[in-house]
Scaffold this motif. Structure first.
Motif, mmCIF file in Angstrom:
data_model
loop_
_atom_site.group_PDB
_atom_site.id
_atom_site.type_symbol
_atom_site.label_atom_id
_atom_site.label_comp_id
_atom_site.label_asym_id
_atom_site.label_seq_id
_atom_site.Cartn_x
_atom_site.Cartn_y
_atom_site.Cartn_z
ATOM 1 N N THR A 115 0.837 -1.204 0.000
ATOM 2 C CA THR A 115 0.000 0.000 0.000
ATOM 3 C C THR A 115 0.874 1.256 0.000
ATOM 4 O OG1 THR A 115 -1.516 -1.296 1.359
ATOM 5 C CG2 THR A 115 -2.046 1.015 1.078
ATOM 6 N N ARG A 116 2.001 1.186 0.729
ATOM 7 C CA ARG A 116 2.918 2.327 0.740
ATOM 8 C C ARG A 116 3.414 2.628 -0.679
ATOM 9 N NH1 ARG A 116 7.467 3.420 5.241
ATOM 10 N NH2 ARG A 116 8.363 5.294 4.381
ATOM 11 N N ARG A 117 3.713 1.568 -1.433
ATOM 12 C CA ARG A 117 4.154 1.775 -2.816
ATOM 13 C C ARG A 117 3.017 2.347 -3.658
ATOM 14 N NH1 ARG A 117 8.600 -2.729 -4.626
ATOM 15 N NH2 ARG A 117 10.075 -2.203 -2.975
ATOM 16 N N ALA A 118 1.795 1.849 -3.416
ATOM 17 C CA ALA A 118 0.638 2.399 -4.149
ATOM 18 C C ALA A 118 0.545 3.901 -3.898
ATOM 19 C CB ALA A 118 -0.647 1.698 -3.708
ATOM 20 N N PHE A 119 0.792 4.306 -2.648
ATOM 21 C CA PHE A 119 0.762 5.730 -2.305
ATOM 22 C C PHE A 119 1.913 6.482 -2.975
ATOM 23 C CE2 PHE A 119 2.622 8.925 0.611
ATOM 24 C CZ PHE A 119 1.677 9.925 0.438
ATOM 25 N N LEU A 120 3.128 5.927 -2.835
ATOM 26 C CA LEU A 120 4.299 6.619 -3.392
ATOM 27 C C LEU A 120 4.220 6.714 -4.916
ATOM 28 C CD1 LEU A 120 7.107 5.168 -1.087
ATOM 29 C CD2 LEU A 120 6.167 7.499 -1.073
ATOM 30 N N ASN A 121 3.547 5.731 -5.550
ATOM 31 C CA ASN A 121 3.415 5.772 -7.008
ATOM 32 C C ASN A 121 2.193 6.563 -7.457
ATOM 33 O OD1 ASN A 121 5.745 4.271 -7.534
ATOM 34 N ND2 ASN A 121 4.664 2.331 -7.203
ATOM 35 N N GLY A 122 1.527 7.217 -6.498
ATOM 36 C CA GLY A 122 0.416 8.099 -6.859
ATOM 37 C C GLY A 122 -0.860 7.375 -7.240
ATOM 38 N N LYS A 123 -0.976 6.079 -6.917
ATOM 39 C CA LYS A 123 -2.206 5.357 -7.238
ATOM 40 C C LYS A 123 -3.341 5.759 -6.304
ATOM 41 C CE LYS A 123 -2.426 2.318 -9.824
ATOM 42 N NZ LYS A 123 -2.665 2.261 -11.281
ATOM 43 N N ILE A 124 -2.986 6.040 -5.054
ATOM 44 C CA ILE A 124 -3.974 6.448 -4.050
ATOM 45 C C ILE A 124 -3.338 7.520 -3.174
ATOM 46 C CG2 ILE A 124 -5.292 4.288 -3.848
ATOM 47 C CD1 ILE A 124 -3.492 3.470 -1.566
ATOM 48 N N ASP A 125 -4.150 8.321 -2.501
ATOM 49 C CA ASP A 125 -3.559 9.262 -1.548
ATOM 50 C C ASP A 125 -3.590 8.622 -0.155
ATOM 51 O OD1 ASP A 125 -6.006 9.654 -0.360
ATOM 52 O OD2 ASP A 125 -6.307 11.680 -1.131
ATOM 53 N N LEU A 126 -3.109 9.397 0.822
ATOM 54 C CA LEU A 126 -2.944 8.814 2.152
ATOM 55 C C LEU A 126 -4.284 8.448 2.797
ATOM 56 C CD1 LEU A 126 -0.382 8.115 3.528
ATOM 57 C CD2 LEU A 126 -0.360 10.347 4.635
ATOM 58 N N THR A 127 -5.311 9.270 2.564
ATOM 59 C CA THR A 127 -6.612 8.958 3.180
ATOM 60 C C THR A 127 -7.160 7.646 2.613
ATOM 61 O OG1 THR A 127 -7.960 10.144 1.575
ATOM 62 C CG2 THR A 127 -7.188 11.403 3.458
ATOM 63 N N GLN A 128 -6.915 7.409 1.329
ATOM 64 C CA GLN A 128 -7.386 6.151 0.728
ATOM 65 C C GLN A 128 -6.595 4.963 1.266
ATOM 66 O OE1 GLN A 128 -6.961 7.917 -3.251
ATOM 67 N NE2 GLN A 128 -8.907 6.943 -3.743
ATOM 68 N N ALA A 129 -5.281 5.166 1.440
ATOM 69 C CA ALA A 129 -4.451 4.084 1.987
ATOM 70 C C ALA A 129 -4.933 3.719 3.389
ATOM 71 C CB ALA A 129 -2.991 4.517 2.031
ATOM 72 N N GLU A 130 -5.199 4.737 4.197
ATOM 73 C CA GLU A 130 -5.660 4.481 5.569
ATOM 74 C C GLU A 130 -7.049 3.848 5.561
ATOM 75 O OE1 GLU A 130 -4.679 8.592 6.508
ATOM 76 O OE2 GLU A 130 -3.706 7.878 8.321
ATOM 77 N N ALA A 131 -7.870 4.275 4.584
ATOM 78 C CA ALA A 131 -9.215 3.709 4.500
ATOM 79 C C ALA A 131 -9.170 2.222 4.153
ATOM 80 C CB ALA A 131 -10.047 4.476 3.474
ATOM 81 N N ILE A 132 -8.162 1.822 3.387
ATOM 82 C CA ILE A 132 -8.025 0.393 3.059
ATOM 83 C C ILE A 132 -7.785 -0.404 4.337
ATOM 84 C CG2 ILE A 132 -6.533 -1.303 1.911
ATOM 85 C CD1 ILE A 132 -6.176 0.781 -0.347
#
Ligand SMILES: Nc1nc2c(ncn2[C@@H]2O[C@H](COP(=O)(O)OP(=O)(O)OP(=O)(O)O)[C@@H](O)[C@H]2O)c(=O)[nH]1
Ligand SMILES: [Mg+2]
Length: 458
Positions: free
Chosen positions: A114-131
């Motif tokens: 998920t951190r990579r998804a965030f760093l690669n701009g696939k999701i923002d932090l709120t979406q990562a936390e929501a997952i």
């Protein structure tokens, strides 16, 4: 670190029908190719199931598996990713992981996909936390809140606020440019309107945290009152289980007794407590101490009064604890309505007018559904988690509270004709706080704190 290829078991620890192992990074295909018998991974068609055998470092077959390739950037992480479904024995899972690591992959840290998804701009932090919240959700309402946020609704809302703040800033800076000539260029009324709109929106979000937080962790409901008022009987009724001992001897319950139940899409934790009274029994007093602690901790208090028992001591008790009760959402219950005894007339003199009171009987069930309806309404009615953002994350809440303080200062500044450059500084501060929520402003430390709470393989 960003450019290596990571792997982890994505399914929960233990034995299952199948298990899924993830592999993500630039070398995913070539690593699998080293250990795979079947169509070469180097020729895999994206999003298609490929059957093949994985062989361990000594070239001994481990399992026949199905691999699906997600080609960068169209994958969860944004990198080349392969999901391998194998048979779910713990031995097979371990062996495949070991094999992939021997072939050049690194075991992933918690939340690293998920951190990579965030760093690669696939999701923002709120979406990562929501997952993470989505995975942890155990009730319909908690699920609704998390699902809405994974779709990016909160992010859209923050982006919207950001645009309005930038508009406000540019209007102000225009005024700043002309301040030498002592001209108030921008229309202050329009500025105030825009700032008020932003303030209201931020406040609605911060207000929602009281509900969101409670929904996420489950609603704790303390059941309190004098001895013998029917607390344990009510607990058993609400829990649908014979959890607590019931007797007509006052002082039966000593320890707090908890029962959980899922009702109307919410998780409840009902807490039966020792009847409150003056006693010389040291053990009972310990129980009463625990009961009082629960009163200060609970999300909701049910305070029981039994009209069939002497009412004066019960009203004294209520008077003594009224400020504690009123600090928390609460409901006064007049119990044993089946006995048909009239309500103590002095009650209204003690209770403020807006206090909700309900007659119930654990014997006939009268009023019990209404209790749940009132508690549910308290936390759910003001918000619809499927339609609007409800803040359920302490980090978001803190940042928004800071933003709220700053926008209040902006409004005060506009009101008092404060210098535009001072107001601009506050506006920049709000933008900063909103940026920390979405993750457009962040530090590796913050990211590590957030993602280390994830499970491995997510
Ligand atoms: N008629 C009638 N009796 C009830 C009702 N609820 C409880 N009782 C009786 O009231 C007595 C006390 O009930 P409990 O549930 O043990 O009361 P409590 O508040 O937990 O008492 P302590 O643990 O001593 O503080 C028991 O004899 C119950 O059967 C009710 O709704 N109607
Ligand atoms: Mg009891």
């Amino acid at each position: 670190m960003k450019h290596d290829t990571i792997t982890a078991i994505a399914t929960p620890p233990g034995t299952g029908g199948i298990a899924v192992i993830r592999l993500s990074g630039p070398d995913a295909l070539s690593i699998l190719d080293k250990v795979w018998t079947g169509t070469s991974p180097l020729t895999f068609i994206p999003r298609t199931a490929h059957l093949g055998t994985i062989n361990d470092p000594k070239d001994i077959p481990v399992d026949q598996t199905v691999a699906i390739y997600f080609k960068a950037p169209a994958s969860f992480t944004g990198e080349d990713t392969i999901e391998i479904s194998c048979h779910g024995s713990q031995f097979i899972q371990r062996q495949i992981l070991h094999t992939l690591v021997s072939a050049g992959a690194r075991t992933a840290q918690p939340g690293e996909f998920t951190r990579r998804a965030f760093l690669n701009g696939k999701i923002d932090l709120t979406q990562a936390e929501a997952i993470a919240d989505l995975i942890a959700a155990s009730s319909q309402a908690a699920h609704d809140i998390a699902l809405t946020q994974t779709k990016g609704q909160f992010s859209d809302e923050l982006r919207n606020l950001r645009e309005q703040l930038l508009q406000l800033t540019s209007l102000l800076e225009l005024e700043l440019d002309f301040s030498e000539e002592d001209v108030q260029f921008a229309d202050r009324k329009a500025l105030v309107n825009l700032a008020t709109h932003i303030r209201n929106r931020i406040q609605r979000l911060t207000d929602s945290y009281a509900s969101g937080n409670v929904i996420k962790k489950g609603i704790s409901v303390a059941i309190a009152g004098a001895p013998n008022t029917g607390k344990s009987t009510l607990l058993n009724h609400l829990a649908g289980d014979d959890k607590a001992i019931v007797s007509d001897i006052p002082g039966t319950t000593r320890d707090t007794i908890e029962a959980t139940a899922s009702i109307n899409g919410l998780d409840f934790r009902f807490i039966d407590t020792a009847g409150l009274r003056h006693t010389n029994d040291s053990i009972e007093n310990l129980g009463i101490g625990r009961a009082l602690t629960q009163l200060t901790r609970a999300d909701f208090i049910l305070w029981l009064i039994d009209p069939s028992l002497p009412t004066d001591p019960q009203l004294d008790l209520l008077r003594n604890h009224l400020s504690t009760i009123r600090a928390t959402p609460h409901l006064i219950l007049l119990t044993k309505s089946d006995l048909g005894i009239t309500v103590p007339s002095n009650l209204n003199k003690i209770l403020p007018q807006d206090t909700p009171i309900l007659r119930i009987s654990a014997l006939t069930g009268q009023g019990i559904d209404e209790i749940i309806r009132i508690i549910t309404g308290k936390f759910l009615n003001a918000y619809n988690p499927r339609q609007e953002t409800i803040i359920a994350n302490a980090r978001h809440y803190e940042a928004l509270i800071h933003a709220q303080e700053s926008i209040e200062r902006v409004l005060n500044g506009l009101d008092n004709g404060l210098n535009s450059d001072m107001i601009s500084a506050d506006l920049r501060e709000i933008l900063h706080h909103l940026g920390t929520v979405t993750g457009s402003i962040t530090t590796p430390d913050i990211l590590t704190t957030i993602f280390s709470r994830f499970c491995i393989g997510k």
